[in-house]
Each structure stands twice: as structure tokens, then as C-alpha cells.
Design a protein around this motif. Sequence first.
Motif, mmCIF file in Angstrom:
data_model
loop_
_atom_site.group_PDB
_atom_site.id
_atom_site.type_symbol
_atom_site.label_atom_id
_atom_site.label_comp_id
_atom_site.label_asym_id
_atom_site.label_seq_id
_atom_site.Cartn_x
_atom_site.Cartn_y
_atom_site.Cartn_z
ATOM 1 N N TRP A 31 -8.952 63.556 -15.984
ATOM 2 C CA TRP A 31 -8.855 64.362 -17.210
ATOM 3 C C TRP A 31 -8.465 63.525 -18.413
ATOM 4 O O TRP A 31 -7.843 62.481 -18.299
ATOM 5 C CB TRP A 31 -7.929 65.559 -17.034
ATOM 6 N N GLU A 32 -8.880 64.043 -19.565
ATOM 7 C CA GLU A 32 -8.592 63.398 -20.856
ATOM 8 C C GLU A 32 -8.627 64.454 -21.945
ATOM 9 O O GLU A 32 -9.206 65.524 -21.771
ATOM 10 C CB GLU A 32 -9.645 62.331 -21.160
ATOM 11 N N TYR A 33 -7.994 64.152 -23.086
ATOM 12 C CA TYR A 33 -8.107 65.009 -24.267
ATOM 13 C C TYR A 33 -9.414 64.749 -25.020
ATOM 14 O O TYR A 33 -9.939 65.624 -25.691
ATOM 15 C CB TYR A 33 -6.933 64.764 -25.217
ATOM 16 N N ASP A 34 -9.920 63.530 -24.902
ATOM 17 C CA ASP A 34 -11.052 63.060 -25.688
ATOM 18 C C ASP A 34 -12.369 63.528 -25.072
ATOM 19 O O ASP A 34 -12.803 63.007 -24.044
ATOM 20 C CB ASP A 34 -10.987 61.533 -25.753
ATOM 21 N N ALA A 47 -17.875 62.945 -22.122
ATOM 22 C CA ALA A 47 -19.328 62.863 -22.278
ATOM 23 C C ALA A 47 -19.833 61.489 -21.850
ATOM 24 O O ALA A 47 -20.901 61.360 -21.224
ATOM 25 C CB ALA A 47 -19.710 63.151 -23.723
ATOM 26 N N GLN A 48 -19.081 60.460 -22.180
ATOM 27 C CA GLN A 48 -19.451 59.099 -21.788
ATOM 28 C C GLN A 48 -19.497 58.975 -20.268
ATOM 29 O O GLN A 48 -20.451 58.411 -19.706
ATOM 30 C CB GLN A 48 -18.440 58.117 -22.363
ATOM 31 N N LEU A 49 -18.474 59.516 -19.593
ATOM 32 C CA LEU A 49 -18.449 59.470 -18.127
ATOM 33 C C LEU A 49 -19.610 60.253 -17.528
ATOM 34 O O LEU A 49 -20.200 59.833 -16.525
ATOM 35 C CB LEU A 49 -17.119 60.024 -17.607
ATOM 36 N N ILE A 109 -5.606 63.580 -8.393
ATOM 37 C CA ILE A 109 -5.751 63.965 -9.798
ATOM 38 C C ILE A 109 -5.071 62.924 -10.678
ATOM 39 O O ILE A 109 -3.948 62.501 -10.399
ATOM 40 C CB ILE A 109 -5.117 65.349 -10.067
ATOM 41 N N SER A 110 -5.743 62.527 -11.742
ATOM 42 C CA SER A 110 -5.119 61.610 -12.693
ATOM 43 C C SER A 110 -4.085 62.346 -13.536
ATOM 44 O O SER A 110 -4.098 63.573 -13.637
ATOM 45 C CB SER A 110 -6.169 60.982 -13.605
ATOM 46 N N MET A 111 -3.191 61.596 -14.139
ATOM 47 C CA MET A 111 -2.179 62.176 -15.030
ATOM 48 C C MET A 111 -1.658 61.084 -15.945
ATOM 49 O O MET A 111 -1.786 59.891 -15.657
ATOM 50 C CB MET A 111 -1.028 62.788 -14.236
ATOM 51 N N TYR A 112 -1.077 61.482 -17.067
ATOM 52 C CA TYR A 112 -0.476 60.513 -17.980
ATOM 53 C C TYR A 112 0.916 60.124 -17.503
ATOM 54 O O TYR A 112 1.733 60.984 -17.159
ATOM 55 C CB TYR A 112 -0.352 61.099 -19.384
ATOM 56 N N ALA A 145 -4.877 54.910 -21.107
ATOM 57 C CA ALA A 145 -5.443 55.799 -20.094
ATOM 58 C C ALA A 145 -6.915 55.520 -19.827
ATOM 59 O O ALA A 145 -7.339 55.368 -18.677
ATOM 60 C CB ALA A 145 -5.238 57.252 -20.512
ATOM 61 N N GLN A 146 -7.725 55.450 -20.873
ATOM 62 C CA GLN A 146 -9.159 55.280 -20.668
ATOM 63 C C GLN A 146 -9.484 53.918 -20.065
ATOM 64 O O GLN A 146 -10.356 53.803 -19.203
ATOM 65 C CB GLN A 146 -9.900 55.497 -21.986
ATOM 66 N N THR A 147 -8.769 52.887 -20.501
ATOM 67 C CA THR A 147 -8.980 51.552 -19.933
ATOM 68 C C THR A 147 -8.663 51.539 -18.444
ATOM 69 O O THR A 147 -9.427 51.008 -17.626
ATOM 70 C CB THR A 147 -8.104 50.516 -20.659
ATOM 71 N N LYS A 148 -7.542 52.159 -18.079
ATOM 72 C CA LYS A 148 -7.136 52.207 -16.675
ATOM 73 C C LYS A 148 -8.120 53.037 -15.850
ATOM 74 O O LYS A 148 -8.518 52.635 -14.744
ATOM 75 C CB LYS A 148 -5.730 52.794 -16.574
ATOM 76 N N LEU A 149 -8.537 54.172 -16.394
ATOM 77 C CA LEU A 149 -9.487 55.021 -15.667
ATOM 78 C C LEU A 149 -10.825 54.304 -15.493
ATOM 79 O O LEU A 149 -11.451 54.393 -14.427
ATOM 80 C CB LEU A 149 -9.680 56.346 -16.402
#
Length: 533
Positions: free
Chosen positions: A117-120, A125-127, A57-60, A99-103
Motif C-alpha cells: 500500500w501507498e498514498y501515492d 498505477a506504475q506498479l 502486508i507492507s506498512m510504514y 517507502a517506494q524505494t524499499k518496496l
Amino acid sequence: MQLATGTKMGALALAACLSVSALAACGSNNGASSAESSTGASGGGQAATEPKTEISISMYDRGEVVSAEGNYENNRWTKWINENGPAIVSWVPVPRNEAQTKLNTLIASGGAPDLIWEYDRNYIAQLANQGAIQPIDEYIEKYSTTFKSYLAEHPELKPYLMVNGKMYAVSSLRGVESVANAGMWIRQDWLDKLGLQAPTTTEEFFEVARKFKEADLDGNGKADTVPIVFNSNGPTVMRNLFAAHWGQWYLEDGVLEFGRISDRYMESMAFQKQLYDEGLLDQEYITDKSAQRATQLWTTGKAGIFLGSWDMESLFKDLKSNDPDAQMTALEPFTTKFGKNGLLQSAIPNILVSFNSKMKEDEIEAAVKFLDWMLETGWKPLRYGEENVHYKTVDGAPQIIDAEKFRTEVQYAKEYAVINQYELKPEWFSVMAATDELSQEYAKERANSLTVAMKNKFRRDIPYSPDLPELSQLIATFNPIAEQIEAKIVTGGSSMTAEAGMEEARKEWSRLGGDNVNKLANEWYQQNKAQLE
């Protein structure tokens, strides 16, 4: 050791590191002793003989784990989760600001975690459109119990989870303290001194502000009062009084219209301009980027209304230190020609947790069951900590025992509660606050402010904006231009009216491709109308 599983508890006040989130003191990490046995712990521990599927699981990574605790991948919390949860979880930290760049890098390399996971929501939707994540409707139906019931109880969440008619994420509701996003404050003692009531209409607001300006309320014999000051939230507060958020889309007779070019937005600009022209608004607000001047005016008793956040403890305490008799209280939104609109409120979902498209079914089943466990009971020790070690329960509310211990051992653990039922109750603030008189006084005002911030419905016609690349590109170019026009409207005197400024803004919107974006946004709305309701 026994972990708390009882009454829901909310975030504790910032000054006391009160974001209540703790786990049993299970030993130190980073080479230190392993976690204690969780035999008696809450959270639905699984029998040792049952094999557990591994998921990631990803995390900040917010840089909150001190060396004595280990790191985000290995600490007392990760060990407790693996001992008590229905899956073995490895955590993949990504820097909060990247976060998004790394993911994206991890996805491109084939090394992305199972749960992302993300807040955005636009990113999710992009993924989904890229095929990086997969729809999960059938898996929720097949494997879930807790989340499936939770979603049935909170159907307002569902639009945020849908992409192209399918569910691509799970989520839980934000706590009320996170939904509340803005606040207005007024000097109650000034109202009392002048025999005034809190304003309930635009006209009454102007009248109160004018009397604040005219009266020598600080008693220094000088005309140096600035009735209204604000921080970066202030302009947004003024727009939302007119139901005109700069970044939202609104439905007008079934047609989507961008908030920043609407008639209501124009009226909000005329409102702000009149305040400025009459000297009721700080004349230096444009250059006061950090709100340092506004803060000074407020805390030294030179201002009577502050437009900002619902929680403003430092301003309250600094004002009281300068004037112990000052009374700062929350101001409810007043009625404009468009009715009464609530203060800015964030969208209701917490983070959106999606499933990597490369997951196998056994991993999906394990992930769904893990999220069910987390939502039902697993989140509680991650947010609350060990009772009588990190907090004690007083009148049903959590009270931190040792703020430094809490900060060190449990502050970072909230990152693991990716889906939860964390909820704050305003009546708990007095228990959670320090016991000195000033802290207790603010706790009551803080509770009242949160109640006021959530009292009136905030207008949000569609749950989220169209996820169109053309829109993102347009807004990035248009917003700086619109800001310059708005500054000319407010501070330009007779050189530009709100009507003339809006005409100019609309021309710029069209010049930059706004007509096409309007068309695409409305096509998107018609295509997605069913999942937006």
C-alpha cells in the motif's frame, strides 16, 4: 478483556496525543508475556478450529514503537490481529521516507509482501503497468461483502482505484480532519474594534486589510502592523481562492489545462502582487522560509490575518498568552471574480492497498476477507483502544485517560488499520481537549475552523493528475523556474506585471516540452474519461 466496538470516534487533539487508537492492554512484547486471550474481544474472532491462511502486508515504519512494546512485526497489536482476524498476518515495515524505494527493491527481488500500500496513486498505477500488482475486480465481486457494500455507498472512491479500466486497489475515505488541508484566520477583536464584518469579497478583503494597516490596533503608537502573514500554505491558499492550484489540471471546455499556466493562476498572482505593493502582505515573506517571522508577528499581535492550516493551536495559545483579550477565529473563503472556491482539500482516499501479482487464489481470498473484517470491525480497537483503560466515552466522544500511556501503548497501532471507517466529529473537540479554560476556548475555535474549512466545495475537475513520466519530468524542471518568475511578479513592483510574468512562464512551459505534455495529458484524459467520473 473487553475491547470497544461502539460509536465511531475521531482523532484526539495533538497536545493530548489525541489520535485515538488503541487496543486492549494485551501484555508487553519483546520477549515479554504473550497477548491475553481474545475470547471476549470484539472484532469477529474466528473459531480456533478453523485454519487461517497466512498473508503479508507492507506498512510504514515511523519509529513509534517503544522497546517495551516490541517492534512493528511483533507486539500486542499484531498478536491481537492474528487472534481475532480471519488470516494470519505478517507485517513488512518500510521506512516512511524511503517507502517506494524499499518496496521497489522487494518487488525486484521477489520478496514483496502480498498486500502493498501507498498514498501515492501514481505509484500504484506504475506498479500496475509494470505487472507487479494485479486487477482485483473479480475477487472483490467473488469474496467481498463489506468492502463491496462500502464501495457501492461511496462510489466517489472508485476512480482512484482504477488503472486502465480495472480495479487495482481498495481504499476507504479519509477522515474529514485529514481532507481539510488549509485555513484562514482573522482577529475577530480587531474587526469588532473597527466596526467591520468578516470580508466576503475580494474588495472587502482589501478594505479590511487596509484598515488593519492604518489603525494602531496594538496601541503602541507605531505604524508597525502587518495585516497579512502566512506559513508555507499561504501562497496555495491565495491560489485556491481563484480555483488555481499550482499542481492540478483543470477542464476548460472539455480540454485539460495545467493550473500553473492558467488565466486564473495569473489573476491570483495579480491579487498577491497588489497586496504586496500596498504593504498589506509581509514584505519579507520570501526569506521567511520557516514562517518564524510570520509566527512572531501573529503571536505578538502585529498581524490581523493568517493564511495557513485549519488547526493552529500553538499560534492560538501563544497569541492568547501575550494578549488574553485577543480573539482568533476562522475566516471563510471570500468571493473572487471566479466565484467562491473552497479551501484546499486533499483527495478523499486514504491509503491504496494493492495485491501482489504473485498471490495465489487462496491468499487473495484470505486477503479480501481480512480487509472486509478490518473495514467492518477490526479497525475500531486499533484506532480507539480499550475503553476505561486508554479512553472513556463522554457525550459520545473519546477522552484520553492517560496521554503518556496512550502514546506508549497505542499511538503506533493506527498503522495496522489499513482500511477503516475512522471519522472525526468537530463537536467532539471540547470533550477531547484538556479541561483548562484556554484549551476549551481553542477546542471551540478548532471545531469552527474545521467546519469552515469544509464548508465550500474545493474545485477538483479530475480526481488525480495524468500518470505520465513526461509530465513528472517536466514539472520537476518547470516548477523552480515558475517560482522565480512568481517571486518577480509579486515583489518586482512595476518591473513585471502578472500578465508579463504569465507570458514568460508559458514560454518556459513550452520550451521545456509543455506543448507535447498538454497533448499527452488530453489523450490520457480521453482514454480514461470513463473511469475518472
